[in-house]
Write a protein that holds these residues in place. Structure first.
Motif, short mmCIF file in Angstrom:
data_model
loop_
_atom_site.label_atom_id
_atom_site.label_comp_id
_atom_site.label_asym_id
_atom_site.label_seq_id
_atom_site.Cartn_x
_atom_site.Cartn_y
_atom_site.Cartn_z
N ARG A 148 2.25 27.21 -63.28
CA ARG A 148 2.75 28.54 -63.28
C ARG A 148 4.18 28.20 -63.02
NH1 ARG A 148 -0.26 33.15 -59.84
NH2 ARG A 148 1.72 34.68 -59.70
N VAL A 149 5.12 29.34 -63.48
CA VAL A 149 6.35 29.50 -63.29
C VAL A 149 6.49 30.92 -62.70
CG1 VAL A 149 8.89 29.49 -63.99
CG2 VAL A 149 6.99 27.75 -64.73
N ALA A 186 4.48 33.13 -65.54
CA ALA A 186 4.31 32.44 -66.70
C ALA A 186 3.33 31.20 -66.39
CB ALA A 186 5.52 32.09 -67.51
N GLY A 187 2.35 31.04 -67.15
CA GLY A 187 1.38 29.92 -67.00
C GLY A 187 -0.04 30.05 -67.51
N ILE A 188 -0.79 29.09 -67.21
CA ILE A 188 -2.17 29.16 -67.62
C ILE A 188 -3.30 29.43 -66.36
CG2 ILE A 188 -1.57 27.69 -69.52
CD1 ILE A 188 -2.30 25.36 -67.86
N LEU A 227 -2.47 31.05 -63.09
CA LEU A 227 -1.62 32.32 -63.52
C LEU A 227 -2.54 33.45 -62.81
CD1 LEU A 227 0.45 33.61 -65.17
CD2 LEU A 227 -1.41 34.05 -66.97
N LEU A 228 -3.73 33.34 -62.33
CA LEU A 228 -4.57 34.37 -61.79
C LEU A 228 -4.42 34.50 -60.23
CD1 LEU A 228 -7.92 33.92 -63.83
CD2 LEU A 228 -5.98 35.44 -64.32
N LEU A 246 1.96 35.60 -69.84
CA LEU A 246 2.69 36.27 -68.91
C LEU A 246 1.93 37.26 -68.27
CD1 LEU A 246 6.00 37.08 -70.95
CD2 LEU A 246 5.94 35.60 -68.91
N ARG A 247 2.12 37.37 -66.92
CA ARG A 247 1.69 38.42 -66.01
C ARG A 247 2.75 39.06 -65.02
NH1 ARG A 247 -2.09 36.51 -60.82
NH2 ARG A 247 -2.57 38.73 -60.01
#
Length: 218
Positions: A116-117, A205-207, A211-212, A190-191
């Motif tokens: 995650r970034v 940004a991530g997986i 990301l959650l 994206l979140r």
């Protein structure tokens, strides 16, 4: 005595040659220097320009990551270009890492791989935070409104477990539900996280599952 004076008739002016034009022997006046140009108006200050140089002028966040810092990259590879420091956050080897060259950027690292970034306000003091220069490829920044996010990302959706536009956070405060821009399949997404005023407070940004996460590695 007046009788001895001889009167000489005046010459006829029509027979005289034309009078020569007056020629000045003085040097010509120096040319007037051009008016100075007004200082160019730039959207970035000198300090911001330095940050842009340090970041290679690519201060753009996408679902895949930031510049050459890609979701899925190894931390050791990113450290070849940036001075990221941090430590594992818990027993699952999840850690948070930041670099002074890129204020406002935070990496979530699991088993030494970036998952995650995140982009968040830069903390200047305990009470002062400023938005970073980083923006998404569609122009969303920290402080953008939900309306602006939806205009830039019409495909954005609410988090699946949200039942409305607003919800209670862990601290009990009312906040706007997050918006997600999902990729194809298991591709990075994206979140956009919002504060109680409906403005973006974090862009990630991530997986999944990184990301959650809402706070640190929890």
């Amino acid at each position: 005595m007046l009788d001895s004076l001889r009167l000489v008739p005046a010459p006829d002016p029509r027979g005289l040659p034309p009078l020569p034009r007056s020629v000045s022997t003085l040097p010509p006046p120096p040319a007037r220097p051009p008016a100075p140009r007004p200082p160019s108006v730039s959207s970035t200050t000198a300090g911001e320009e330095r940050l842009l140089d340090l970041a290679g002028g690519k201060m753009i966040l996408t679902a895949e990551g930031y510049s050459e810092i890609r979701v899925g990259s190894l931390l050791k590879d990113v450290r070849k270009s940036y001075n990221f420091t941090g430590s594992p956050y818990n027993s699952n080897e999840c850690g948070l890492y930041s670099a002074p060259e890129i204020p406002g950027l935070l990496l979530y690292v699991e088993n030494m791989r970036i998952t995650r970034v995140s982009v968040m306000p830069v903390r200047l003091s305990a009470y002062v935070r400023v938005p970073p220069l980083i923006r998404t490829d569609r122009g969303i920044v920290i402080g953008s409104t939900e309306v602006e996010v939806r205009a830039a990302y019409p495909e954005a959706i609410r988090e699946p477990w949200s039942h409305g536009a607003q919800q209670r956070g862990r601290d009990g405060r009312l906040s706007y539900a997050d918006l997600y821009v999902l990729g194809e399949g298991r591709a990075p997404a994206l979140r956009f996280l919002f504060d109680s005023d409906g403005r973006v407070k974090e862009i990630a940004a991530g997986i999944a599952p990184a990301l959650l996460l809402r706070e640190g590695c929890n």
